[in-house]
Write a protein that holds these residues in place. Structure first.
Motif, PDB file in Angstrom:
ATOM      1  N   CYS A 233       0.837  -1.200   0.000  1.00  0.00           N
ATOM      2  CA  CYS A 233       0.000   0.000   0.000  1.00  0.00           C
ATOM      3  C   CYS A 233       0.874   1.253   0.000  1.00  0.00           C
ATOM      4  CB  CYS A 233      -0.908   0.010   1.218  1.00  0.00           C
ATOM      5  SG  CYS A 233      -2.044  -1.387   1.278  1.00  0.00           S
ATOM      6  N   LYS A 234       1.932   1.220   0.775  1.00  0.00           N
ATOM      7  CA  LYS A 234       2.818   2.377   0.843  1.00  0.00           C
ATOM      8  C   LYS A 234       3.474   2.654  -0.509  1.00  0.00           C
ATOM      9  CE  LYS A 234       6.658   4.242   3.474  1.00  0.00           C
ATOM     10  NZ  LYS A 234       7.611   4.046   4.550  1.00  0.00           N
ATOM     11  N   SER A 235       3.905   1.607  -1.196  1.00  0.00           N
ATOM     12  CA  SER A 235       4.539   1.812  -2.499  1.00  0.00           C
ATOM     13  C   SER A 235       3.534   2.337  -3.522  1.00  0.00           C
ATOM     14  CB  SER A 235       5.184   0.526  -2.989  1.00  0.00           C
ATOM     15  OG  SER A 235       4.202  -0.458  -3.209  1.00  0.00           O
ATOM     16  N   GLN A 236       2.291   1.890  -3.446  1.00  0.00           N
ATOM     17  CA  GLN A 236       1.270   2.391  -4.358  1.00  0.00           C
ATOM     18  C   GLN A 236       0.993   3.868  -4.121  1.00  0.00           C
ATOM     19  OE1 GLN A 236       1.039   0.561  -6.929  1.00  0.00           O
ATOM     20  NE2 GLN A 236      -1.136   0.106  -6.884  1.00  0.00           N
ATOM     21  N   VAL A 237       0.924   4.262  -2.850  1.00  0.00           N
ATOM     22  CA  VAL A 237       0.654   5.662  -2.514  1.00  0.00           C
ATOM     23  C   VAL A 237       1.817   6.541  -2.961  1.00  0.00           C
ATOM     24  CG1 VAL A 237       0.363   7.270  -0.595  1.00  0.00           C
ATOM     25  CG2 VAL A 237      -0.896   5.124  -0.622  1.00  0.00           C
ATOM     26  N   GLU A 238       3.040   6.093  -2.718  1.00  0.00           N
ATOM     27  CA  GLU A 238       4.197   6.885  -3.129  1.00  0.00           C
ATOM     28  C   GLU A 238       4.270   7.018  -4.645  1.00  0.00           C
ATOM     29  OE1 GLU A 238       7.498   4.947  -1.320  1.00  0.00           O
ATOM     30  OE2 GLU A 238       7.101   5.811   0.649  1.00  0.00           O
ATOM     31  N   ALA A 239       3.942   5.956  -5.361  1.00  0.00           N
ATOM     32  CA  ALA A 239       3.957   6.011  -6.823  1.00  0.00           C
ATOM     33  C   ALA A 239       2.872   6.953  -7.344  1.00  0.00           C
ATOM     34  CB  ALA A 239       3.766   4.622  -7.405  1.00  0.00           C
ATOM     35  N   ALA A 240       1.703   6.916  -6.720  1.00  0.00           N
ATOM     36  CA  ALA A 240       0.613   7.792  -7.154  1.00  0.00           C
ATOM     37  C   ALA A 240       0.943   9.251  -6.867  1.00  0.00           C
ATOM     38  CB  ALA A 240      -0.684   7.391  -6.460  1.00  0.00           C
ATOM     39  N   ARG A 241       1.578   9.511  -5.736  1.00  0.00           N
ATOM     40  CA  ARG A 241       1.954  10.891  -5.413  1.00  0.00           C
ATOM     41  C   ARG A 241       3.075  11.385  -6.333  1.00  0.00           C
ATOM     42  NH1 ARG A 241       1.906  10.847   1.187  1.00  0.00           N
ATOM     43  NH2 ARG A 241      -0.353  10.814   1.399  1.00  0.00           N
ATOM     44  N   ALA A 242       3.989  10.497  -6.720  1.00  0.00           N
ATOM     45  CA  ALA A 242       5.087  10.893  -7.594  1.00  0.00           C
ATOM     46  C   ALA A 242       4.586  11.220  -8.998  1.00  0.00           C
ATOM     47  CB  ALA A 242       6.131   9.789  -7.650  1.00  0.00           C
ATOM     48  N   GLU A 243       3.560  10.503  -9.428  1.00  0.00           N
ATOM     49  CA  GLU A 243       3.011  10.744 -10.762  1.00  0.00           C
ATOM     50  C   GLU A 243       2.004  11.884 -10.777  1.00  0.00           C
ATOM     51  OE1 GLU A 243       1.363   7.081 -12.057  1.00  0.00           O
ATOM     52  OE2 GLU A 243       3.265   6.011 -11.983  1.00  0.00           O
ATOM     53  N   LYS A 244       1.629  12.373  -9.612  1.00  0.00           N
ATOM     54  CA  LYS A 244       0.655  13.460  -9.465  1.00  0.00           C
ATOM     55  C   LYS A 244      -0.680  13.114 -10.110  1.00  0.00           C
ATOM     56  CE  LYS A 244       3.864  16.926  -8.481  1.00  0.00           C
ATOM     57  NZ  LYS A 244       4.098  17.065  -7.144  1.00  0.00           N
TER      58      LYS A 244
END
Length: 81
Positions: A28-39
């Motif tokens: 879940c953490k990696s998904q959230v970080e990826a989504a935030r990085a892609e804006k």
């Protein structure tokens, strides 16, 4: 006994609803970080609350089993006046 159980339930509910929690698994953490990085417009506001909600169910079940086990193994004492 009922007052003690009611107090424990109310304190558990207060702790789980008031205190902020950062309960994320690695995926879940990696998904959230990826989504935030892609804006992306990916809404992650309720992710932690959902994880904490799912985490409380096993604890409630274990508490209920423990309570019924305790009630079954400890006989009631007569009231002293």
């Amino acid at each position: 006994m009922k007052k003690m159980i009611l107090g424990l339930v109310l304190s558990f509910m207060a702790l789980t609803t008031v205190l902020p929690a950062a309960a994320q698994c690695v995926m879940c953490k990696s998904q959230v970080e990826a989504a935030r990085a892609e804006k992306d417009d990916y809404d992650v506001a309720g992710l932690n609350k959902g994880i904490v909600y799912m985490m409380t169910v096993p604890y409630i079940l274990m508490g209920a089993v423990g309570f019924f086990w305790y009630r079954r193994t400890h006989p009631k004492r007569p009231a002293k006046f």
